[in-house]
Motif scaffolding. Structure first.
Motif, PDB file in Angstrom:
ATOM      1  N   MET A 170      -1.007  -1.405  -7.620  1.00 18.77           N
ATOM      2  CA  MET A 170      -0.686  -0.325  -6.689  1.00 18.77           C
ATOM      3  C   MET A 170      -0.134  -0.929  -5.403  1.00 18.77           C
ATOM      4  O   MET A 170      -0.700  -1.891  -4.873  1.00 18.77           O
ATOM      5  N   THR A 199       1.143   4.920  -6.102  1.00 20.36           N
ATOM      6  CA  THR A 199       0.000   5.551  -6.777  1.00 20.36           C
ATOM      7  C   THR A 199       0.438   6.624  -7.787  1.00 20.36           C
ATOM      8  O   THR A 199      -0.098   6.695  -8.894  1.00 20.36           O
ATOM      9  N   VAL A 233      -5.729  -0.565  -9.078  1.00 14.03           N
ATOM     10  CA  VAL A 233      -5.401   0.679  -8.370  1.00 14.03           C
ATOM     11  C   VAL A 233      -6.603   1.145  -7.557  1.00 14.03           C
ATOM     12  O   VAL A 233      -7.730   0.634  -7.715  1.00 14.03           O
TER      13      VAL A 233
END
Length: 320
Positions: free
Chosen positions: A55, A89, A106
Motif C-alpha cells: 500500500m 488502498t 496493507v
C-alpha cells in the motif's frame, strides 16, 4: 639536451608510480569495505517472481524507498525474484481479484476487505509506536481554539485522512457516531485532503488554522513531535480510539500453505541488524520500513475494526 630529456623521463616515471600508488590506496580500502558491508549473495532461481503488493503510505517515491530493502531482503532469503508492486488502498481489491499479487502489506481496513471478500489469509501485523502492534486514532484541535470536547465541535470544520484509513478516518468517524455526533450534519463542513501525505496535511491543516479539528493517527502525531515539527502542548486531544491492529501482511487464499508459513517464519525472525543492498547502498531493513518487527495475527483482535466499519457503513459491510 640529453639532461633535460632524462629529467622528463624520470619525472614521468615518478609521476606514474605515484599515480599507481594513489589508485591502489583509494581502491583497496573501498573494495575491502564493500566486501565487509555486502550481505552474502544467494543464487536466485528462475522461478516465476513472487509478487508483493505494498500500500502506498505517503507518496509513491517514499513508499518505494521504504519497501525496497524489505523486497531485496525477501529475494535474498527466498532465493527467488520478488517483484515490488505499489498501489493505492482502493486498488487492492482488483489486485487480489485478478491474482496480480501473491502477498500484500496493507492497512487493517483493506486487510479485512480482502479477507471477507476474497478469503485472503492475514499473517502478521507490523510493530510500531507506543502501542506495539496496535495503533489509535485521535481527534485534535489547537488549544487556542477553545475546542475541548466533542460537543464543542458542533458547527466547526473538520479534516479527515484518507477514506480507507483506519486511524485517520474510520476510528474518528466511529468515535463521533458513538457520542451522538453525526459528521454529515453536525459539522459546518468536513473534507479529505487530495494527493499524497494526507495524514501530515491533516495535522498541518489544524496547526495553521485552516480547519478547526482534525483526525490524526497517534503514530503520525508522535512522529511530528519527535521531529520537532509540532509541539503537542499546542493541542487538545479531544478523543482517542481504543488500540486496534496496525498494518498487516497477508497472502491470497490460493498461495501454497508452506510458502505462507515460510514467509511468516522469515518475518518473525527479521532482526534489527538485518541489511539489504539497494542500488549499491546497504540499508537496515526494519529501520527503512519504519517498523520495529512483526507480530502474528490474532483474528479476533480485528473484531474492534469490524465493528467500527459496520458502524460507519464502510466496506466490506456497507449496505448502501
Amino acid at each position: 639536451m640529453k639532461k633535460i630529456a632524462l629529467c622528463i623521463l624520470l619525472f614521468s616515471a615518478v609521476f606514474s608510480l605515484q599515480a599507481c600508488k594513489t589508485d591502489e590506496a583509494t581502491e583497496k580500502p573501498a573494495a575491502v569495505a564493500e566486501k565487509q558491508d555486502q550481505p552474502a549473495v544467494t543464487p536466485v532461481s528462475n522461478e516465476k517472481p513472487l509478487r508483493f503488493g505494498y500500500m502506498i503510505c505517503d507518496s509513491r517515491k517514499l513508499s518505494e524507498e521504504r519497501f525496497s530493502p524489505f523486497t531485496a531482503y525477501l529475494e535474498k532469503k527466498l532465493g527467488r525474484r520478488v517483484e515490488m508492486i505499489l498501489k493505492n488502498t482502493f486498488e487492492f481489491e482488483s489486485l487480489i481479484k485478478n491474482k496480480e499479487v501473491d502477498f500484500f502489506h496493507v492497512n487493517p481496513v483493506v486487510a479485512i476487505v480482502l479477507k471477507e471478500k476474497y478469503k485472503a489469509d492475514l499473517l502478521l501485523t507490523d510493530i510500531r509506536g507506543r502501542n506495539g502492534y496496535k495503533a489509535t486514532g485521535t481527534i485534535i484541535a489547537r488549544k487556542d481554539s477553545g475546542i475541548e470536547t466533542i460537543e464543542d465541535m458542533r458547527g466547526k470544520s473538520m479534516v479527515f485522512g484518507p477514506a480507507l484509513a483506519p486511524f485517520g478516518y474510520m476510528a474518528q468517524y466511529a468515535l463521533l457516531l458513538e457520542n451522538n455526533f453525526d459528521p454529515e450534519t453536525d459539522f459546518s463542513s468536513y473534507t479529505i485532503p487530495a494527493g499524497a501525505a494526507k495524514h501530515d496535511k491533516v495535522i498541518y491543516g489544524v496547526e495553521y488554522g485552516k480547519y478547526d479539528v482534525g483526525a490524526a493517527p497517534r503514530i503520525d502525531l508522535d512522529r511530528l513531535v519527535e521531529e520537532n515539527i509540532i509541539d503537542l502542548n499546542d493541542y487538545n486531544i479531544i478523543a482517542e480510539s481504543e488500540p486496534m491492529p496496525y498494518c498487516t501482511v497477508g497472502a491470497r487464499a490460493e498461495i501454497d500453505a508452506a510458502l505462507k508459513e515460510k514467509m511468516k517464519d522469515l518475518l518473525l525472525n527479521l532482526k534489527d541488524d538485518e541489511v539489504a543492498t539497494v542500488d549499491g547502498e546497504t540499508l537496515k531493513v526494519l529501520k527503512r520500513m519504519l517498523i520495529d518487527g512483526f507480530q502474528p495475527v490474532v483474528d479476533s483482535e480485528y473484531d474492534a475494526i469490524r465493528e467500527d466499519l459496520k458502524l460507519c457503513n464502510m466496506p466490506p459491510y456497507n449496505k448502501y
